[in-house]
Design an enzyme around this catalytic site. Structure first.
Site, PDB file in Angstrom:
ATOM      1  CB  CYS A  35      49.233  42.398  38.696  1.00  0.00           C
ATOM      2  SG  CYS A  35      48.944  41.003  39.626  1.00  0.00           S
ATOM      3  CD  GLU A  94      47.354  43.654  35.690  1.00  0.00           C
ATOM      4  OE1 GLU A  94      46.352  42.960  35.678  1.00  0.00           O
ATOM      5  OE2 GLU A  94      48.090  43.909  36.594  1.00  0.00           O
TER       6      GLU A  94
END
Length: 663
Positions: free
Chosen positions: A359, A361
C-alpha cells in the site's frame, strides 16, 4: 522465562464493560469474524480477552528482552504501563494491526517464535538474482504464508539465464512435509532446477493434510495439496517458456503473482503484493493488458503494479493508462531515500531504501519488514490525551522490533533500522469536527512526542532509535472496529450499507438475525456463504470522496507527508475520468516534489450489481434500517468463522473502490 501477566483485579473491571465498537454493530461483527480467536474451551474470545492476550504478549516480549540482556525489569512499572496500554486499546484510542490482534500473545509468537507474523509488510528486490537465485521468490512465499504483504521489483530481469532442467540426470523426488517450510522448500527446489540446470524434480504430496482439516498452530483449515500442485505446474510452464534465455520481467512477475494466488487459495490466508517496474518499459506496463498477456488474466490481480517514477519525467503516457484502469501507481524512489518528513528537508537517512510495501506507506530496504499501528485522533478529547496514546502506540510497534525473524537478511536490516509506522485514521472525521489547522497542531506535536519516546525507550531497550516512525496506512477492517474512516480517505457516502460475508455455518448468523440485520445467501456462493447488511453513518457534516477534487486529495496527501509521515502516506486519489483526466499530468507534475508515492483510481458508474460491498443510501433509508435493529449480542459462542480469513489484505491494503477495481 516467566510470562508477563496483568493483574486479575484490573482485568475484572473490564469483563462486563461494553466495548466502543463503531458503526451500528459493524465493528463488533468484523472483530468477531476476523480477529476473535477460539480459546481452549472452544469458545470465542471476547474483546476484553483479546486485549488482554495482546497486551500480555507485548509486555512478555519486553520482559524477555530486558531480562535476557540483564537490563533490569521493574515489575511494578511494567504492570502500571501495561494497564494503561490495555485501557487505550480497549477503548480504541489506538489499535495494533490486524496481524497483532490475531497473533500477538499466541503460540505463533510465544512458542513458535514466528515474530514475522506480527509485521504488516515487507519488500524484496530481485536485483541480486545472480547471487541468491531462488531466495527472493522463497522469501515472498514464506512471508505471504505468514500474512505479510510483500513488495518486489523487476530489477533482476536479464541478470541470470534460465538454463532449464537437465533431462540427462536422474529425476529427483521430494516428499513435501506438511509444513509452511516444506511448501517453501519445494518452491526453491523447483526454481533452482531451472535456474541452475539441475535434475528434474518431482513432488510427492502425500504428507500434506487433506482439504478442510484444521491447521492447529496458525489457525484456519487446510486447502489441501491442490493449490501447491497447481502453482508447481504453472511455474514449470512459465520457466519452460523462458528456458535458454535471460530471465524476463514477465517471468519474474508471473512467478511472484502465481505464488500469491497459491497462498490465498482456500480462504486460509490473505496477503497482498506490489511490483515496481520502470515507467518507460512497455513489457512491464502491458502486464495487466490481458489482450497482450492473456495467460495472466487468472493471476495478474494478485499485485498492484506501480512504477519507479523519475522526478521531472513526462507523465502523459502513464496517465493515459491510469485513466483506463487505475494503474500503474507511482513511487518516487529519490524522494523515499532523500526525505523523512518533507517539512524537515532532505536528510538521506534512508539511502538504502529499494522499494515499498503493497500500500506504499512504508519505505523499505530489501528483505526488510515493518510493523504498523493505528491511532484515532477523533476518539480523543484533548491533544494531551492523544499524546499519551501515542506513547503506547509507539511502544507496541517498537516492541515488535525486538522479535527476531527466521531470516538472517531480515534480522540484519531490522536490527539496524528498527523501522515502525505509527499511523492515523479518521482524518476526514477529525478535519470535519476540528479543522485542518488543529489537525496540523496535533500531527506536529504528536510527531515530536513520538521522537521523544523513541529516545527514551531505545535507551531503555538498549537498541538503536528507529530510522523512521510514522506513516499513514490506508487501513481497512481495523478502522471499522473503532468507527473511523480509513486513513486519510473520505467516505464514498455519509450513509451507506456495508455488506460483510460470513460462512453459512457461522454461529454469528443467529445473533444477527435476532437483532434484525438483513441476511441473504451470497450471490455465486449460495451453498457456503451468507451476506449481512449493516447500515453505517460516518458522521454529520462529513464530505464525500466525490466532493473532493483531485487537487484537494493530492494536497491532503502532501499535507500528511509534510507534517506527519517520515515514512510515507498511502493515498488512493479518485478522480472523474470525464472531467479530470486531463488534469492528471499536471497534478503529478506539481506534487512530484512533495510526495513519495500515490495511486489513482477513476470513478466510474459501474451500475448496481448484486451485493455491492458498499451501497450509498440517504438519511431517510438509513433511519428506516436502524429502526428495525435491536441490541446486538453475540453472547458466548463457538465461532469457526473466526478461524478463517484472518489475513485479508483489507487489514492493511483496502482502498476506496478496491472491490470495484478488482472486479
Amino acid at each position: 522465562m516467566e510470562k508477563f501477566k496483568l493483574s486479575e483485579k484490573f482485568i475484572d473491571k473490564y469483563k462486563r464493560k461494553k466495548p466502543p465498537f463503531g458503526f451500528n454493530g459493524l465493528g463488533e461483527l468484523v472483530y468477531m469474524r476476523t480477529y476473535s480467536r477460539i480459546k481452549a474451551d472452544g469458545k470465542n474470545e471476547r474483546w476484553w480477552e483479546t486485549v488482554q492476550r495482546v497486551v500480555e504478549g507485548t509486555y512478555s516480549m519486553q520482559k524477555h528482552h530486558i531480562e535476557s540482556h540483564q537490563l533490569g525489569w521493574n515489575p511494578w512499572q511494567g504492570q502500571k504501563s501495561a494497564q494503561e496500554m490495555y485501557e487505550r486499546i480497549f477503548n480504541m484510542k489506538f489499535l495494533p494491526p490486524g496481524r497483532g490482534l490475531w497473533a500477538m500473545g499466541t503460540a505463533i509468537t510465544e512458542e513458535k517464535k514466528l515474530y514475522a507474523a506480527l509485521n504488516n509488510c515487507a519488500f524484496v528486490s530481485t536485483k541480486t538474482l545472480k547471487e541468491d537465485y531462488a531466495k527472493p521468490f522463497c522469501f515472498l512465499m514464506d512471508a505471504s504464508m505468514l500474512g505479510v504483504g510483500v513488495g518486489f521489483d523487476t530489477k533482476g530481469a536479464g541478470e541470470i539465464i534460465v538454463k532449464g532442467v537437465n533431462r540427462d540426470r536422474n529425476e529427483e523426488i521430494y516428499m513435501i512435509p506438511d509444513t509452511r517450510e516444506g511448501w517453501v522448500e519445494s518452491l526453491r527446489l523447483l526454481l533452482e532446477s531451472y535456474f541452475l540446470g539441475t535434475a528434474h524434480v518431482e513432488f510427492d504430496y502425500n504428507q500434506i493434510r487433506l482439504e478442510g482439516e484444521p491447521i492447529k498452530g496458525f489457525g484456519g483449515v487446510s486447502s489441501g495439496p491442490e493449490p501447491l500442485k497447481e502453482v508447481h505446474e504453472d511455474i514449470r510452464n512459465v520457466l519452460e517458456n523462458n528456458s535458454g534465455n535471460p530471465i524476463t520481467i514477465t517471468t519474474i512477475v508471473d512467478i511472484m503473482n502465481l505464488i500469491g494466488k497459491c497462498v490465498v487459495a482456500g480462504n486460509v490466508r490473505r496477503t497482498a503484493e506490489i511490483v515496481f517496474g520502470e515507467p518507460d518499459n512497455e513489457e512491464y506496463l502491458d502486464l495487466k493488458n490481458y489482450k497482450v498477456n492473456p495467460h495472466r488474466d487468472q493471476f495478474g490481480w494478485t499485485s498492484n503494479n506501480s512504477v519507479f517514477a523519475e522526478l521531472g519525467m513526462d507523465y502523459t503516457d502513464i496517465c493515459k493508462r491510469i485513466n483506463n484502469n487505475g494503474e500503474p501507481g507511482l513511487a518516487w524512489l529519490e524522494n523515499m531515500r532523500h526525505y523523512s518528513r518533507m517539512k524537515n528537508g532532505g536528510d538521506n537517512k534512508d539511502h538504502r531504501v529499494a522499494g515499498g510495501n503493497p500500500c506504499l506507506e512504508q519505505s523499505l530496504e530489501s528483505y526488510e519488514l515493518c510493523c504498523l499501528v493505528e491511532t484515532f485522533p477523533n476518539n480523543h478529547d484533548s491533544l494531551e490525551d492523544y499524546q499519551r496514546t501515542l506513547k503506547y502506540a509507539y511502544l507496541y510497534a517498537k516492541t515488535v522490533t525486538l522479535g527476531r525473524t527466521h531470516w538472517s537478511d531480515t534480522n540484519r536490516v531490522m536490527l539496524r533500522n528498527r523501522r515502525i509506522g505509527c499511523s492515523v485514521s479518521g482524518v476526514a472525521q477529525f478535519i470535519t469536527n476540528c479543522g485542518l489547522n488543529e489537525l496540523q497542531n496535533w500531527l506536529e506535536t504528536g510527531y515530536d512526542t513520538i521522537q521523544e519516546w523513541d529516545k527514551q525507550y531505545s535507551d531503555w531497550f538498549a537498541v538503536p532509535k528507529s530510522i523512521k516512525t510514522t506513516s499513514v496506512k490506508p487501513s481497512g477492517t481495523v478502522s471499522l472496529l473503532a468507527g473511523a474512516t480509513p486513513g486519510l480517505h473520505y467516505p464514498e457516502s455519509r450513509f451507506y450499507i456495508r455488506r460483510v460475508r460470513l460462512s453459512n455455518q457461522s454461529e454469528l448468523i443467529e445473533p444477527l438475525k435476532k437483532a434484525g440485520y438483513k441476511l441473504e445467501p451470497a450471490f455465486g456462493s449460495e451453498d457456503s456463504t451468507m451476506v449481512v447488511e449493516v447500515p453505517v453513518d460516518v458522521g454529520e457534516g462529513i464530505r464525500t470522496a466525490a466532493e473532493l477534487s483531485i487537487w484537494e486529495q493530492f494536497s491532503l496527501a502532501a499535507f500528511m507527508q509534510r507534517h506527519w509521515a517520515d515514512n510515507q502516506v498511502s493515498c488512493t486519489a479518485t478522480f472523474n475520468p470525464e472531467t479530470e483526466a486531463d488534469e492528471l499530468p499536471h497534478v503529478l507534475n506539481y506534487f512530484q516534489y512533495r510526495l513519495k508515492g500515490i495511486s489513482l483510481l477513476p470513478r466510474h458508474d459501474y451500475g448496481a450489481y448484486k451485493q455491492m460491498p458498499y451501497e450509498s443510501i440517504n438519511e431517510q433509508e438509513y433511519n428506516k434500517q436502524v429502526k428495525k435493529l435491536s441490541k446486538l449480542s453475540f453472547g458466548v459462542i463457538k465461532n469457526e468463522e473466526a478461524e478463517i480469513d484472518k489475513f485479508c489484505n483489507n487489514d492493511s491494503c483496502e482502498m476506496p473502490g478496491e472491490e470495484i477495481k478488482s472486479t
